[in-house]
Design a protein around this motif. Structure first.
Motif, short mmCIF file in Angstrom:
data_model
loop_
_atom_site.label_atom_id
_atom_site.label_comp_id
_atom_site.label_asym_id
_atom_site.label_seq_id
_atom_site.Cartn_x
_atom_site.Cartn_y
_atom_site.Cartn_z
N GLU A 3 2.78 32.88 48.69
CA GLU A 3 3.54 31.84 48.00
C GLU A 3 4.04 32.47 46.71
O GLU A 3 3.31 33.17 46.02
N ILE A 4 5.31 32.24 46.40
CA ILE A 4 5.92 32.75 45.16
C ILE A 4 6.29 31.56 44.29
O ILE A 4 6.90 30.59 44.78
N HIS A 5 5.91 31.63 43.00
CA HIS A 5 6.16 30.50 42.11
C HIS A 5 6.48 31.01 40.69
O HIS A 5 6.15 32.13 40.33
N THR A 6 7.10 30.13 39.93
CA THR A 6 7.50 30.48 38.56
C THR A 6 6.48 29.95 37.56
O THR A 6 5.65 29.09 37.88
N GLU A 7 6.60 30.47 36.32
CA GLU A 7 5.70 30.01 35.27
C GLU A 7 5.94 28.54 34.93
O GLU A 7 5.06 27.89 34.37
N GLU A 8 7.11 28.00 35.25
CA GLU A 8 7.37 26.59 35.02
C GLU A 8 6.81 25.70 36.12
O GLU A 8 6.94 24.48 36.09
N GLY A 9 6.21 26.35 37.14
CA GLY A 9 5.56 25.58 38.20
C GLY A 9 6.39 25.36 39.44
O GLY A 9 5.93 24.70 40.38
N GLU A 10 7.59 25.91 39.49
CA GLU A 10 8.43 25.75 40.69
C GLU A 10 7.94 26.71 41.77
O GLU A 10 7.75 27.90 41.53
N VAL A 11 7.76 26.18 42.98
CA VAL A 11 7.42 27.03 44.12
C VAL A 11 8.73 27.51 44.72
O VAL A 11 9.55 26.71 45.16
N LEU A 12 8.94 28.81 44.71
CA LEU A 12 10.19 29.39 45.22
C LEU A 12 10.14 29.63 46.72
O LEU A 12 11.15 29.48 47.41
N GLN A 13 8.96 30.01 47.21
CA GLN A 13 8.87 30.35 48.63
C GLN A 13 7.42 30.27 49.09
O GLN A 13 6.50 30.62 48.36
N ILE A 14 7.22 29.79 50.32
CA ILE A 14 5.94 29.93 51.00
C ILE A 14 6.25 30.47 52.39
O ILE A 14 7.31 30.18 52.96
N ASN A 15 5.35 31.29 52.92
CA ASN A 15 5.66 31.85 54.23
C ASN A 15 5.21 30.92 55.35
O ASN A 15 4.53 29.92 55.14
N LYS A 16 5.62 31.24 56.56
CA LYS A 16 5.36 30.41 57.73
C LYS A 16 3.86 30.23 57.98
O LYS A 16 3.42 29.14 58.34
N THR A 17 3.08 31.26 57.76
CA THR A 17 1.63 31.17 58.00
C THR A 17 1.02 30.13 57.07
O THR A 17 0.15 29.36 57.47
N PRO A 89 16.45 36.45 36.84
CA PRO A 89 17.62 36.75 35.99
C PRO A 89 17.70 35.86 34.73
O PRO A 89 18.19 36.30 33.70
N ASP A 90 17.18 34.64 34.81
CA ASP A 90 17.24 33.76 33.64
C ASP A 90 16.08 34.00 32.66
O ASP A 90 15.94 33.30 31.67
N GLY A 91 15.21 34.99 32.97
CA GLY A 91 14.10 35.33 32.08
C GLY A 91 12.80 34.62 32.43
O GLY A 91 11.76 34.88 31.81
N THR A 92 12.81 33.72 33.40
CA THR A 92 11.60 33.01 33.81
C THR A 92 10.68 33.97 34.57
O THR A 92 11.11 34.66 35.48
#
Length: 184
Positions: A3-17, A89-92
């Motif tokens: 799972e990939i997420h930002t410091e602001e708490g947005e989850v960018l991606q989770i894999n199928k598993t 790119p936005d610094g997050t």
């Protein structure tokens, strides 16, 4: 599982598993807050604090095992590790969290521990029973010895195979002409 997420708490991606095991899609958990609420319930604040620390790290961290609740209500045990990935790119800042499902291993460990505990209990019970039996045997042997040695009658125990005396009380030698040593 990743799972990939930002410091602001947005989850960018989770894999199928991740989705296959938990039943949660990216639409179900668009933020870390949504994920921690659904997966951890009352423990969400503790888990959230650990996730927030990720962005201050310089490398991978093993976070340990956590119990995760699936969409269907099942409890899974996952071993988490995470690492910061840098900045968007936005610094997050953003990070990746990876997990191994160790549920089966944990259940096996628990079953083995339970079997071990039950075996220990059975060993303790059997040891106590043997101790009790041995104590009773010693008492019985003392009674036998007392009756045998203090009997007013001569008592001789004969070996059924050799027909020789193997034991006799203190009256037998005098009455039967034997010495106190067996066979003489």
């Amino acid at each position: 599982m990743k799972e990939i997420h930002t410091e602001e708490g947005e989850v960018l991606q989770i894999n199928k598993t991740w989705t296959d095991l938990t039943g949660y899609t990216l639409e179900d958990i668009p933020t870390i807050s949504d994920w921690t609420e659904k997966a951890y319930g009352e423990q969400r604040e503790v888990v959230q604090a650990g996730i927030d620390r990720l962005f201050d790290l310089n490398g991978r961290i093993s976070e340990g095992e956590y119990e995760v609740t699936t969409r269907g209500g099942d409890k899974l045990t996952w071993n988490f590790s995470s690492a910061p990935l840098g900045k968007l790119p936005d610094g997050t800042r953003f990070a990746i969290s990876m997990a191994d499902d160790v549920t089966d291993r944990k259940r096996t460990e628990q079953a083995l521990q339970q079997a071990h505990d039950e075996l220990e209990t059975r060993v303790e019970e059997r040891t106590a029973a043997l101790r009790s039996t041995n104590d009773a045997l010693r008492v019985s042997e003392r009674r036998y010895r007392t009756l045998f040695e203090e009997s007013p009658d001569a008592i001789v125990i004969i070996d059924p195979v050799t027909t020789l005396p193997i034991e006799f009380n203190c009256l037998a030698p005098a009455l039967l002409g034997y010495s106190r040593e067996i066979g003489r």
